[in-house]
Motif scaffolding. Structure first.
Motif, PDB file in Angstrom:
ATOM      1  N   GLU A 251     133.659  92.915 167.960  1.00 39.97           N
ATOM      2  CA  GLU A 251     132.806  91.534 167.560  1.00 39.97           C
ATOM      3  C   GLU A 251     132.076  91.401 168.713  1.00 39.97           C
ATOM      4  N   ILE A 258     141.320  82.128 166.041  1.00 42.33           N
ATOM      5  CA  ILE A 258     141.686  83.422 165.348  1.00 42.33           C
ATOM      6  C   ILE A 258     140.871  83.820 164.067  1.00 42.33           C
ATOM      7  N   ARG A 260     137.721  84.717 164.334  1.00 44.71           N
ATOM      8  CA  ARG A 260     136.962  85.973 164.614  1.00 44.71           C
ATOM      9  C   ARG A 260     137.622  86.816 165.630  1.00 44.71           C
ATOM     10  N   PHE A 264     142.410  92.264 163.731  1.00 48.33           N
ATOM     11  CA  PHE A 264     143.198  91.193 162.668  1.00 48.33           C
ATOM     12  C   PHE A 264     143.555  92.053 161.752  1.00 48.33           C
ATOM     13  N   LEU A 332     135.978  82.569 154.252  1.00 46.68           N
ATOM     14  CA  LEU A 332     137.541  82.757 154.210  1.00 46.68           C
ATOM     15  C   LEU A 332     137.966  84.373 153.488  1.00 46.68           C
ATOM     16  N   ILE A 374     140.562  89.240 151.893  1.00 46.28           N
ATOM     17  CA  ILE A 374     140.716  88.008 152.763  1.00 46.28           C
ATOM     18  C   ILE A 374     141.404  88.507 154.141  1.00 46.28           C
ATOM     19  N   GLY A 375     140.871  87.601 155.029  1.00 41.38           N
ATOM     20  CA  GLY A 375     141.664  87.807 156.376  1.00 41.38           C
ATOM     21  C   GLY A 375     142.869  86.985 156.355  1.00 41.38           C
ATOM     22  N   ARG A 378     142.444  84.316 159.142  1.00 44.88           N
ATOM     23  CA  ARG A 378     141.618  83.311 158.807  1.00 44.88           C
ATOM     24  C   ARG A 378     142.386  82.201 157.632  1.00 44.88           C
TER      25      ARG A 378
HETATM   26  P1  ATP Z   1     131.906  87.552 158.934  1.00 46.43           P
HETATM   27  O1  ATP Z   1     130.750  87.352 158.275  1.00 46.43           O
HETATM   28  O2  ATP Z   1     132.461  86.256 159.279  1.00 46.43           O
HETATM   29  O3  ATP Z   1     131.834  88.591 160.046  1.00 46.43           O
HETATM   30  P2  ATP Z   1     132.332  89.716 156.940  1.00 46.43           P
HETATM   31  O4  ATP Z   1     131.606  88.989 155.845  1.00 46.43           O
HETATM   32  O5  ATP Z   1     131.987  90.732 158.038  1.00 46.43           O
HETATM   33  O6  ATP Z   1     132.756  88.463 157.741  1.00 46.43           O
HETATM   34  P3  ATP Z   1     134.407  91.220 155.556  1.00 46.43           P
HETATM   35  O7  ATP Z   1     134.051  92.335 156.140  1.00 46.43           O
HETATM   36  O8  ATP Z   1     133.762  90.850 154.090  1.00 46.43           O
HETATM   37  O9  ATP Z   1     133.788  90.030 156.449  1.00 46.43           O
HETATM   38  O10 ATP Z   1     135.855  91.060 155.737  1.00 46.43           O
HETATM   39  C1  ATP Z   1     136.716  90.519 154.701  1.00 46.43           C
HETATM   40  C2  ATP Z   1     137.416  89.336 155.423  1.00 46.43           C
HETATM   41  O11 ATP Z   1     138.087  89.716 156.445  1.00 46.43           O
HETATM   42  C3  ATP Z   1     136.515  88.214 155.890  1.00 46.43           C
HETATM   43  O12 ATP Z   1     136.392  87.329 154.438  1.00 46.43           O
HETATM   44  C4  ATP Z   1     137.519  87.697 156.697  1.00 46.43           C
HETATM   45  O13 ATP Z   1     138.407  86.774 156.297  1.00 46.43           O
HETATM   46  C5  ATP Z   1     138.321  88.809 157.503  1.00 46.43           C
HETATM   47  N1  ATP Z   1     137.797  89.010 158.660  1.00 46.43           N
HETATM   48  C6  ATP Z   1     136.356  89.642 158.857  1.00 46.43           C
HETATM   49  N2  ATP Z   1     136.199  89.796 160.055  1.00 46.43           N
HETATM   50  C7  ATP Z   1     137.224  89.161 160.924  1.00 46.43           C
HETATM   51  C8  ATP Z   1     137.318  89.080 162.178  1.00 46.43           C
HETATM   52  N3  ATP Z   1     136.538  89.556 163.129  1.00 46.43           N
HETATM   53  N4  ATP Z   1     138.591  88.348 162.395  1.00 46.43           N
HETATM   54  C9  ATP Z   1     139.396  87.735 161.662  1.00 46.43           C
HETATM   55  N5  ATP Z   1     139.095  87.945 160.344  1.00 46.43           N
HETATM   56  C10 ATP Z   1     137.904  88.692 159.923  1.00 46.43           C
END
Ligand code: ATP
Length: 511
Positions: A251, A258, A260, A264, A332, A374-375, A378
Motif C-alpha cells: 500500500e 490495522i 490499511r 492482512f 469494511l 471482508i478484511g 478491518r
Molecule cells: P480499499 O479501497 O480500502 O483499498 P479495496 O477496495 O482495495 O479496499 P478489496 O480489494 O475489495 O479492497 O478487498 C476486500 C476487503 O479486504 C476490503 O473490504 C477490506 O476489508 C480488506 N482490505 C483490503 N485492503 C486491505 C489492507 N491494505 N489492509 C487491511 N484490509 C484490507
C-alpha cells in the motif's frame, strides 16, 4: 473526546491489553505491519469462526478451502493484477507526503457530501416535525448545486480512471484546488501508477529462479480450484467456495493502524451462479452480509452501503458495506458481481476448459460469480473501536470497558477467588476445570476484587465468577456481568447455564 483522541485511545488500549503490537517493535517496527497478541489472536479467531459458521457450517452449498499463498505467476496476468492492480500516486512537493490521487478526490467528494448533510440538519431543525427530507433534497437550490458538483466530479473522475488518464487525474486535483492536508499547499507532482503486488522469487539459483508474487487477494486461489472443488464435492450451481487467508499489498499510503496494512487477512466467498441470475444473487448477498454484521448487536446506524460509481474491470455491479470507524465511514466489506471474468480469463490463459455442465438445461457454461470479501483486520478494528467505552459511573468514577459482542470476546469467563486462602483458590480452580473444555477461561487472584473486575472490563471479559467463603459452604458463587455490572448469587450449575444461554451460537446467528 474528539474522534482523533478516541482513535489514539483505541490504538493504545489494543497495545496495553495484549491485543495488537507493532511488528518487529524491538527493531523500531515495520511500517503498516502488526502482530496480534494473546488477546488479539483470540478475538481474531473468534471473528473468523463466526464468519465460517455463518458462511460454511450453516450453508450446505458453501465449502471452505485453504489455498497456497504462492501461486503460478500467470494467475496474476489472467486476473488482471499485473496490468491493472495499480494505485495512482501523487506527492506533495512541500510536505514530501505521498497520497493516492483517487483517495484525495474521493475525500473531496466526502466533504461535499458532509455539506449536504449539514444543510439537511439545519433545515430539519428549522422545520421541526413538518420537515420533509425527500422534498427538501429535491428542491433546495444549495443541495442541488452540491449534487451537481459531485456528479460532475464523478464524471471526470470515472473517465480519467477508465482511460488510465493520469494527467486527467492531476487536472481534477488542480481544478478542485485540493490542498495537501499536511502542508496546506497545492504544489503537486505528476500522478504515477504504482503496482501494489509484492514480488518474490522461487528457486535456488538466480538464473533459474521464477518471479512470483505474494497473493494480493485470496479470491484467485478459489477460481483456479473451481473445477477441483466442483468435481470432488459434486456441488451443483448455485454454490459457493469460501476461504480465509493472508493477502499482501504494498500500500502506498498505509495509515490508520490495522485499517490499511501491507500484510492482512481476508475472508472471501465466491458464489458461482448461472449467467443472467447475477442481479438477484447480488441483492441476496448484500442483504445476507448486512444481516451477519447486525447479528453482532452493533447499532445499525454504524453501517451503510456505498454503491460503486466506477466499477472495476471485472464487475457489473459492486458495493461496499461501510462502517463508522473512528475516522469516519470507510469500506469494511466489498460485494462484487464479477461476471465470468475470472473463470473465462483462467480458461484463456491456462488453455484448460473451465465450464460447468448444467444437467437441468443440458448445457455447459462459464458460471458467473458474486463475491463477498471482508478484511479480518478491518472487522477487528470495527468491533474493537466500537466496543471501547470510557464510562462514567454513579459514584463519579470512570471505568474503561470493552463492550465486545459476547460471542467474540477473547476471554469468556474470569474466575476470581475473593481471597487467596481458606480453600477459595482450590474451589475456583475446580470451577475453571469444569468450564475450560467449552470456553476460554482465566483465573486471577492478584489485587483487590474491584481492580480485578476493572481489568476484566478492559479486556472485554463478559462474565466474572467470584468465589467467596459462602461458596465453600453452600456451593453458590457470584456472577458479575461486564456491561451492566450487575452481580447475582447463584449455584455454579445455574451460573453455567446462564453463560451457556448467552453464548449459544444459534441465538446469535438466527437473529
Ligand atoms: P480499499 O479501497 O480500502 O483499498 P479495496 O477496495 O482495495 O479496499 P478489496 O480489494 O475489495 O479492497 O478487498 C476486500 C476487503 O479486504 C476490503 O473490504 C477490506 O476489508 C480488506 N482490505 C483490503 N485492503 C486491505 C489492507 N491494505 N489492509 C487491511 N484490509 C484490507
Amino acid at each position: 473526546m474528539t474522534s482523533e483522541e478516541k482513535f489514539k485511545k483505541v490504538i493504545s488500549h489494543a497495545k496495553e491489553y495484549g491485543f495488537i503490537f507493532p511488528s518487529s517493535e524491538i527493531y523500531d517496527g515495520l511500517s503498516a505491519v502488526y502482530d496480534y497478541g494473546q488477546n488479539g489472536a483470540e478475538l481474531k479467531n473468534n471473528i473468523k469462526d463466526y464468519w465460517l459458521k455463518a458462511m460454511v457450517q450453516l450453508n450446505d452449498n458453501i465449502v471452505n478451502i485453504d489455498s497456497a499463498i504462492l501461486m503460478h505467476p500467470t494467475i496474476w496476468k489472467a486476473s488482471g493484477h499485473v496490468d491493472a492492480f495499480n494505485d495512482p500516486l501523487i506527492d506533495n512537493k512541500d510536505s514530501k507526503k505521498r497520497y493516492r490521487a483517487d483517495v484525495l478526490i474521493e475525500d473531496h467528494i466526502t466533504k461535499i457530501e458532509g455539506k449536504i448533510e449539514k444543510e439537511i440538519n439545519k433545515a430539519q431543525k428549522r422545520f421541526g416535525k413538518n420537515f420533509d427530507k425527500e422534498q427538501f433534497i429535491k428542491t433546495s437550490p444549495r443541495v442541488l448545486q452540491y449534487y451537481d458538483k459531485i456528479k460532475s466530479i464523478y464524471n471526470h473522475f470515472s473517465k480519467a480512471l477508465e482511460e488510465d488518464d493520469l494527467i486527467g487525474l492531476k487536472n481534477i486535483i488542480e481544478d478542485l484546488e485540493i490542498v495537501c492536508p499536511v502542508s496546506g499547499s497545492k504544489n503537486w507532482t505528476d500522478v504515477k501508477q504504482f503496482n501494489l503486488m509484492f514480488g518474490t522469487k522461487l528457486g535456488a539459483s538466480s538464473e533459474s529462479a521464477m518471479d512470483l508474487y505474494l497473493r494480493p487477494e485470496t479470491a484467485q486461489g478459489i477460481f483456479v480450484n473451481f473445477l477441483n472443488v466442483q468435481k470432488t464435492s459434486r456441488l451443483k450451481i448455485p454454490f459457493g467456495i469460501a476461504q480465509i487467508g493472508k493477502a499482501f499489498r504494498n500500500e502506498i499510503v498505509a495509515r490508520q493502524f490495522i485499517f490499511r496494512m501491507r500484510e492482512f487477512e481476508q475472508m472471501e466467498m465466491q458464489f458461482f451462479i448461472k449467467p443472467g441470475t447475477q442481479k438477484e444473487w447480488y441483492e441476496k448477498w448484500k442483504e445476507t452480509r448486512l444481516k451477519w454484521h447486525l447479528s453482532l448487536g452493533i447499532k445499525k446506524e454504524n453501517y451503510r452501503f456505498h454503491d460503486h460509481e466506477k466499477l472495476a474491470h471485472y464487475a457489473d455491479a459492486a458495493c461496499d458495506i461501510e462502517f463508522n470507524f473512528p475516522f469516519g465511514f470507510k469500506e469494511l466489506e466489498g460485494i462484487h458481481s464479477r461476471t465470468d471474468f475470472d473463470l473465462s480469463n483462467h480458461e484463456k490463459f491456462s488453455s484448460k476448459k473451465i465450464k460447468y455442465f448444467d444437467s437441468q438445461i443440458n448445457e455447459s457454461y462459464t458460471p458467473y460469480v458474486i463475491e463477498t470479501s471482508i478484511g479480518v483486520d478491518r472487522m477487528f478494528l470495527a468491533v474493537f473501536s466500537n466496543s471501547l467505552e470510557e464510562e462514567s459511573l454513579p459514584d463519579n468514577s470512570t471505568r474503561t470497558v470493552l463492550k465486545l459482542p459476547v460471542i467474540l470476546a477473547p476471554i469468556k469467563i474470569a474466575i476470581l477467588p475473593l481471597l487467596k486462602k481458606d480453600g477459595l483458590p482450590e474451589l475456583s480452580k475446580k470451577i475453571l476445570d469444569k468450564l475450560k473444555w467449552d470456553y476460554k477461561v482465566v483465573y486471577d487472584e492478584k489485587d483487590a476484587i474491584g481492580r480485578r473486575y476493572r481489568r476484566q472490563d478492559a479486556l472485554g471479559t463478559p462474565f466474572c465468577i467470584t468465589v467467596d467463603h459462602q461458596s465453600v459452604s453452600d456451593g453458590t458463587v457470584t456472577i458479575r456481568y461486564r456491561d451492566s455490572m450487575v452481580q447475582e448469587r447463584a449455584s455454579v450449575h445455574e451460573v453455567i447455564s446462564k453463560i451457556q444461554s448467552n453464548l449459544n451460537i444459534k441465538s446469535w446467528l438466527k437473529t
